[in-house]
Scaffold this active site. Structure first.
Site, PDB file in Angstrom:
ATOM      1  N   ARG A 190     -17.978   1.862  -3.616  1.00  0.00           N
ATOM      2  CA  ARG A 190     -17.599   1.104  -2.385  1.00  0.00           C
ATOM      3  C   ARG A 190     -18.644   2.309  -0.942  1.00  0.00           C
ATOM      4  O   ARG A 190     -18.078   3.622  -1.357  1.00  0.00           O
ATOM      5  CB  ARG A 190     -17.229  -0.239  -2.194  1.00  0.00           C
ATOM      6  CG  ARG A 190     -16.990  -0.851  -2.982  1.00  0.00           C
ATOM      7  CD  ARG A 190     -15.996  -1.333  -2.683  1.00  0.00           C
ATOM      8  NE  ARG A 190     -14.675  -0.849  -2.800  1.00  0.00           N
ATOM      9  CZ  ARG A 190     -13.354  -1.501  -1.931  1.00  0.00           C
ATOM     10  NH1 ARG A 190     -13.664  -2.642  -2.312  1.00  0.00           N
ATOM     11  NH2 ARG A 190     -12.061  -0.708  -2.422  1.00  0.00           N
ATOM     12  N   ARG A 221     -13.344   5.034  -8.140  1.00  0.00           N
ATOM     13  CA  ARG A 221     -13.793   3.693  -8.405  1.00  0.00           C
ATOM     14  C   ARG A 221     -15.533   3.046  -8.008  1.00  0.00           C
ATOM     15  O   ARG A 221     -15.544   4.082  -7.412  1.00  0.00           O
ATOM     16  CB  ARG A 221     -12.695   3.216  -7.221  1.00  0.00           C
ATOM     17  CG  ARG A 221     -12.946   1.319  -7.421  1.00  0.00           C
ATOM     18  CD  ARG A 221     -11.287   0.594  -6.601  1.00  0.00           C
ATOM     19  NE  ARG A 221     -11.375   1.208  -4.915  1.00  0.00           N
ATOM     20  CZ  ARG A 221     -10.396   0.942  -4.398  1.00  0.00           C
ATOM     21  NH1 ARG A 221     -10.036   0.581  -4.337  1.00  0.00           N
ATOM     22  NH2 ARG A 221     -10.583   1.957  -2.665  1.00  0.00           N
ATOM     23  N   ARG A 251       1.431  -5.394   9.565  1.00  0.00           N
ATOM     24  CA  ARG A 251      -0.195  -3.504   9.846  1.00  0.00           C
ATOM     25  C   ARG A 251       0.617  -3.148  11.040  1.00  0.00           C
ATOM     26  O   ARG A 251       0.142  -2.422  11.540  1.00  0.00           O
ATOM     27  CB  ARG A 251      -1.674  -3.765   9.649  1.00  0.00           C
ATOM     28  CG  ARG A 251      -1.437  -4.932   8.215  1.00  0.00           C
ATOM     29  CD  ARG A 251      -3.663  -4.862   7.918  1.00  0.00           C
ATOM     30  NE  ARG A 251      -3.337  -5.484   7.093  1.00  0.00           N
ATOM     31  CZ  ARG A 251      -4.197  -4.721   5.016  1.00  0.00           C
ATOM     32  NH1 ARG A 251      -4.076  -4.029   5.699  1.00  0.00           N
ATOM     33  NH2 ARG A 251      -4.592  -5.437   4.577  1.00  0.00           N
ATOM     34  N   ARG A 300      -8.165   6.469   5.892  1.00  0.00           N
ATOM     35  CA  ARG A 300      -7.469   5.306   5.488  1.00  0.00           C
ATOM     36  C   ARG A 300      -6.416   5.828   5.433  1.00  0.00           C
ATOM     37  O   ARG A 300      -4.945   5.082   5.413  1.00  0.00           O
ATOM     38  CB  ARG A 300      -8.452   4.352   4.723  1.00  0.00           C
ATOM     39  CG  ARG A 300      -9.822   4.258   4.946  1.00  0.00           C
ATOM     40  CD  ARG A 300     -10.578   3.584   3.756  1.00  0.00           C
ATOM     41  NE  ARG A 300      -9.369   2.857   2.923  1.00  0.00           N
ATOM     42  CZ  ARG A 300      -9.801   2.564   1.611  1.00  0.00           C
ATOM     43  NH1 ARG A 300     -11.012   3.124   1.156  1.00  0.00           N
ATOM     44  NH2 ARG A 300      -9.789   1.574   0.421  1.00  0.00           N
ATOM     45  N   LYS A 309      -1.563  -3.003  -5.667  1.00  0.00           N
ATOM     46  CA  LYS A 309      -0.748  -3.655  -4.799  1.00  0.00           C
ATOM     47  C   LYS A 309      -1.298  -5.048  -5.335  1.00  0.00           C
ATOM     48  O   LYS A 309      -0.585  -5.702  -5.698  1.00  0.00           O
ATOM     49  CB  LYS A 309      -0.651  -3.621  -2.980  1.00  0.00           C
ATOM     50  CG  LYS A 309      -0.302  -4.743  -1.975  1.00  0.00           C
ATOM     51  CD  LYS A 309      -0.317  -3.981  -0.873  1.00  0.00           C
ATOM     52  CE  LYS A 309      -1.080  -3.687  -0.389  1.00  0.00           C
ATOM     53  NZ  LYS A 309      -2.139  -5.117  -0.024  1.00  0.00           N
TER      54      LYS A 309
END
Length: 583
Positions: A223, A194, A159, A234, A83
């Protein structure tokens, strides 16, 4: 190219007067959604207070949006859907103001503003910032002059249902809602692989975007939220929130396959935004998202196999709900003289499969919904016209009053309490009535219903009067009365009702099969022209060709099917000349 059938495009489709529903901008005004009952029953009856109202990358050439019609875009996607990359490309190409809640929060906290101070208290204590604070920040940012002039791109907002409804109440609505759709396994792989460079802040991926050197590779870190367990959590949170949010923007959603190279994805998004900006196309309606949803949510766009008669219960319910939502929006917007024109085969008296029961079910759906909202509804059927040998009524309506009387109106006494059955005429207007539904009012040879309708609407004042499938074309009388006395005024009155819903199938000339396409309008949005496309294995779909701010003429419809540019003056000839003569 074959011509469009004559019998299925409504007479008067080429009217020259501008429709009251036209909008000069690319995005029509929006209204807060109303509650739509699903059971066909009145959920609550409030006889003591009948007037209760519910609130309810390649180099990109920049496109400059006009100040009158800036683009307004929402974009959503699960974590690692790409996104952020697409937002950068959209902003670079269209110059929109990019608004993300994360950036807003950081900016407000940094500036020490009142909103930022409130947000910081929650952030410092490890709590989520409440919806009202986040929404207040977004609304404040949208109200600034640059967003008004350049247009905006809302990134990952709203959201929650509360945030979406806050925007709806303020009539802040996008031209399109873009969803980047990526399979879960791909998203998980993107996140788990990532890596972050703590020195530069740059993001790498071990397989898809490896670091440039061993030195960079040695200092990369994972992360804390990029573990498989946390990514799955998530994703579940995203899906849960998305299920509620997307229902608010059903008619604006366009799903884009996000599991492709970024330039390919942007090419599709760019094509969509270009067509919206140019006013030639709005987003496809009816995307079935890869989320758990009810069977009702899976019905989007135009149902297929409309030539299969009788229609299935699902198809009938789809159209009942489509008409209901448009009518509710119009009534909520204080429109008082409305008409519904829906000519699917079961509701088209020009076809030999006309089913009066389908019409009665549609009327019942509307009446029960308004009754559930605390309104007294008068459902009116055309009575006998004339006297003695001249008395009679349209053949299609014969017996419909009895059908309505004997129908199942739910288990809570709606009929006789909030819903009553009457005839078209001023004497049927009672003080307690809030809304009037007139079932298929139509002129008959030798008799004109328009005078009775006008007397009724005069008596109703500013209370809504809704005509369901009216047929008010002038018909000759044996005495010539309809051809002379007051004819112009009667027809002018009939034309004063504005469409809140319109649907008509289009066929090839001289046929009732196969279906060529469809023309649809749902208040307060534009007229949409669809083409039916055959797919492998006997399947079909409806693809939008163009939109129009008012009901298109037959030439505009033909030009759209032929792919010709708009507003091109031409003399009709051949098949097209034949079609023009029909209307």
């Amino acid at each position: 190219m074959a011509a469009i059938a004559t019998a299925t495009v409504v007479a008067g489709i080429h009217q020259s007067s501008r429709s009251p529903l036209s909008f000069p901008c690319s995005s029509p005004p929006s209204l807060s959604p109303l509650t739509v009952p699903r059971s066909g029953r009145v959920v609550s009856i409030r006889p003591k207070n009948p007037r209760i109202r519910n609130p309810r990358s390649k180099e990109l050439r920049r496109v400059e949006c006009s100040a009158r019609e800036p683009l307004k875009v929402m974009i959503s996607g699960a974590p690692a859907s790409g996104k952020g990359t697409q937002c950068e490309m959209i902003v670079e190409k269209y110059g929109l103001v990019h608004i993300s809640t994360g950036d807003l929060l950081r900016a407000e906290v940094s500036s020490g503003s009142e909103i930022g101070t409130k947000a910081k208290e929650y952030m410092d204590s490890g709590r989520l910032v409440p919806d009202e604070i986040v929404t207040e920040m977004v609304i404040a940012r949208l109200s600034r002059q640059d967003a008004k002039e350049k247009g905006w791109l809302l990134d990952g907002f709203p959201r929650s249902a509360a945030q979406a409804q806050s925007l709806e109440r303020l009539k802040i609505r996008p031209d399109t809602f873009i969803i980047l759709d990526v399979p879960d396994e791909i998203l998980i792989d993107r996140c788990v692989g990532r890596r972050l460079d703590p020195l530069t802040g740059k993001i790498y991926h071990l397989k898809n975007f490896p670091p440039e050197s061993e030195e960079i590779s040695a200092r990369l870190i994972t992360r804390s939220d990029d573990t498989e367990e946390k990514v799955k959590s998530r994703l579940e949170t995203y899906k849960k929130n998305a299920q509620v949010i997307f229902s608010t923007y059903t008619d604006l959603i366009t799903k884009v396959d996000g599991n492709r190279p970024k330039d390919v994805i942007f090419e599709e998004i760019n094509s969509l935004l270009q067509r919206i900006y140019e006013g030639n196309l709005v987003p496809m309606k009816g995307i079935n998202l890869k989320l758990e949803s009810s069977s009702q949510d899976k019905w989007r766009g135009i149902p297929t196999k409309l030539n299969n008669i009788p229609h299935s219960r699902e198809i009938r319910d789809y159209f009942y709900d489509d008409v209901l939502k448009a009518t509710q929006r119009a009534v909520q917007d204080k429109r008082s003289r409305l008409k519904v024109e829906i000519n699917i085969p079961e509701l088209n008296p020009e076809m030999d499969v006309y089913r009066i029961g389908t019409l009665m079910e549609l009327v019942r759906t509307l009446a029960l919904s308004f009754a559930d909202d605390g309104k007294h509804v008068k459902v009116c059927v055309q009575g006998s016209m004339g006297e003695g040998a001249l008395s009679g009524m349209p053949l299609q309506l014969a017996g419909s009053r009895k059908i309505l009387e004997f129908m199942d109106w739910g288990d809570y006494g709606a009929k006789g309490t909030f819903i009553s059955i009457g005839s078209v005429g001023a004497k049927e207007v009672d003080e307690q009535d809030d809304i009037f539904i007139l079932v298929a009012p139509q002129n008959a040879v030798g008799n004109c219903i328009i005078d009775d309708m006008k007397a009724m609407t005069d008596a109703a004042g500013d209370r809504p009067v809704i005509l369901i499938n009216p047929r008010l074309k002038d018909l000759p009388g044996s005495s010539g009365i309809m051809q002379t006395m007051g004819r112009d005024k009667r027809l002018e009155y009939a034309a004063s009702f504005e469409s809140c819903y319109f649907f008509r199938l289009l066929y090839y000339a001289g046929t009732q099969y196969p279906i060529m396409g469809a023309l649809r309008m749902s208040y307060p949005y534009r007229y949409e022209l669809y083409k039916r496309v055959d797919e492998p294995s006997g399947k079909e779909k409806y693809v939008i060709l163009a939109t129009f701010p008012e009901k298109p003429s037959i030439d505009e419809v033909n030009d759209a099917f032929q792919g010709k540019p708009r507003n091109k003056e031409k003399a009709a000839s051949g098949f097209w000349g034949f079609l023009s003569g029909i209307f």
